[in-house]
Design an enzyme around this catalytic site. Structure first.
Site, PDB file in Angstrom:
ATOM      1  N   CYS A 328       0.841  -1.199   0.000  1.00  0.00           N
ATOM      2  CA  CYS A 328       0.000   0.000   0.000  1.00  0.00           C
ATOM      3  C   CYS A 328       0.881   1.257   0.000  1.00  0.00           C
ATOM      4  O   CYS A 328       1.589   1.516  -0.960  1.00  0.00           O
ATOM      5  CB  CYS A 328      -0.974  -0.045   1.172  1.00  0.00           C
ATOM      6  N   HIS A 433      -3.799  -5.581   1.217  1.00  0.00           N
ATOM      7  CA  HIS A 433      -3.573  -5.922   2.623  1.00  0.00           C
ATOM      8  C   HIS A 433      -4.078  -7.345   2.890  1.00  0.00           C
ATOM      9  O   HIS A 433      -4.919  -7.875   2.161  1.00  0.00           O
ATOM     10  CB  HIS A 433      -4.331  -4.956   3.527  1.00  0.00           C
TER      11      HIS A 433
END
Length: 494
Positions: A328, A433
């Site tokens: 991310c 994630h």
């Protein structure tokens, strides 16, 4: 619907854990139970089935209650992006960034969202187990409170207070907290729970008797200290696991606004993997893999990383044959530039990235929030994986022509691929994630890191279930569950 609220004398007193444990206790008894936290401040979050964002602790509690996480379980989520400000998320959607003083005035509006969620849940559940935030005795935060007694007064629910004896001063904490409440708030406190006790319970009995006599409130139980309890953290970073003679050594860079570090729980809990969180002023150790984690303030954290000299150390690590993985915000840092023209995360408009791969990222007002399945493309293999995305950035550039994974289903934002693998196979990045939560995907990533290593990854879902069952058994053994039932059944709340 009946409502029971757990408040604590301090942060980390055990509120989240107790609510999760009670959710599992009552779910196993056939009660249709749901967790609830009116307001949460945390950088660990989860994506719900309806595409919203809630605190990680409420997602865990939903699993404990055997229900799907949903936005109403945590109507207000605050994600700090500076020492004085945070992104405000209401009903799963980010509405703006606010400084602390401005948000304090906004609480009256926020309470409407809290009550809306409460009322929606009241139509579908038999019992709502509510977690407070911090302490109800924070004098400076009591005006327009929505997180503790302000909510309890509004919905007229009973409260039990938990305190951590392991830190010391437990009786002062409980008596002092009670003394700082108003008369009506004191009346709705129906009992105490003492958490993390070690030793001979007989030596504590005199204090318990005194507490009950002094406050005229019952002690509902004393919970023992559970060694090696490992569940999704609400916010605090778990300590290093310090495995000696590990098969694989990993360094995670602990930037100031690290988010969703629960990504690494499955690695941290493995007996053959050593995780080292590299902190301020520390040098990155000699490891097999460096992970750049997610961040709530990517531009600020990238500047911090450079000031620590970690950029130079990462490049040295690569020269010596190490691997680097960005997740991310960590992936965004690996590119040429990060642009924030609208001030989404900070006052910085542009920061040069580490320039390790040819792409750039622009932060946009539209946040990507989705749970999705995908196929991992490492090691010339196609491996099923799944996870969730929470990010405000869109990355573009030549490096992304060799993706890290491909999506198996229609992405809500139209993306077909995600991330990248560098041409020399030394660097990878992804927005996904939860990447290590599934054993097959983890096996491929570890094989990419160290082809000679042979490790059987753990399933975080299996481990989580074991821990929740352990918690529920502890509560059944050490809490007066029938007295707790009498408290919420006997109170005339919604």
């Amino acid at each position: 619907m009946k409502t029971l609220m757990v408040q604590g004398t301090t942060s980390d007193a055990g509120k989240s854990t107790l609510v999760a444990a009670l959710c599992r206790v009552f779910a196993k008894r056939g009660v249709k139970v749901a967790p609830f936290k009116p307001q949460n401040m945390a950088l660990n979050s989860a994506v719900t089935k309806d595409g919203g964002e809630i605190g990680r602790a409420q997602a865990l509690q939903a699993i404990a209650a055997k229900v799907e996480p949903e936005i109403d379980f945590n109507p207000i989520l605050l994600k700090p992006n500076s020492d004085t400000g945070a992104q405000v998320i209401i009903h799963g959607r980010a509405i703006s960034n606010m400084e602390a003083g401005k948000y304090h005035d906004y609480k009256k509006v926020a309470m409407d969202a809290v009550i809306t969620s409460h009322n929606r849940l009241a139509k579908r559940f038999e019992l709502l187990l509510v977690e407070g935030a911090g302490s109800p005795a924070e004098i400076n935060l009591r005006e327009n409170d929505i997180a503790n007694m302000g909510y309890a007064e509004e919905v007229d629910c009973p409260v039990i207070i938990i305190a951590d004896i392991d830190k010391g001063g437990v009786f002062a904490h409980l008596v002092g907290t009670l003394a700082l409440l108003s008369e009506s708030e004191q009346a709705r406190v129906k009992g105490f729970v003492i958490n993390r006790f070690r030793g001979d319970i007989g030596l504590l009995q005199g204090g318990l008797d005194w507490l009950e006599e002094y406050t005229n409130k019952p002690v509902l139980g004393v919970l023992p200290y559970l060694h090696d309890l490992a569940l999704d953290a609400e916010d605090a970073v778990a300590i290093d696991n310090n495995v000696t003679n590990a098969t694989i050594n990993i360094a995670v860079l602990l930037v100031p606004h690290i988010s969703n570090h629960t990504d690494f729980d499955a690695l941290r809990l493995h007996p053959n993997i050593n995780i080292n969180y590299v902190r301020h002023t520390q040098t990155i150790p000699d490891v097999d893999l460096i992970i750049l984690p997610g961040s709530k303030n990517v531009l600020g954290d990238l500047s911090f990383l450079k000031n620590e000299g970690w950029d130079t150390q990462i490049k040295r690590h690569l020269r010596y044959g190490g691997k680097v993985l960005g997740i991310c915000g960590g992936m965004q840092m690996l590119g040429n530039t990060i642009n924030d023209p609208d001030g989404i995360e900070s006052s910085l408009k542009q920061v040069n990235g580490l320039a390790l791969c040819d792409f750039e990222t622009t932060l946009t007002t539209q946040k990507v929030l989705t749970k999705i399945t995908a196929t991992l493309l490492l090691n010339n293999q196609q491996t099923p994986c799944s996870g969730y995305e929470i990010h405000a950035g869109i990355s573009q550039g030549a490096a992304l022509n060799k993706p890290f994974l491909t999506f198996d289903e229609s992405h809500p934002h139209g993306f077909m691929f995600d991330g990248f693998i560098s041409d020399d196979n030394a660097i990878a990045g992804t927005y996904l994630h939860g990447l290590f939560d599934e054993a097959d995907a983890t096996s491929q990533i570890l094989k990419w890191v160290k082809p000679s290593a042979s490790i059987n990854p753990i399933s975080i879902a299996t481990h989580r279930e074991q821990q929740l069952e352990r918690l529920a058994t502890m509560c059944e053994t050490h809490l007066n569950i029938q007295q707790i039932i009498s408290i919420y059944e006997g109170h005339n709340n919604d």
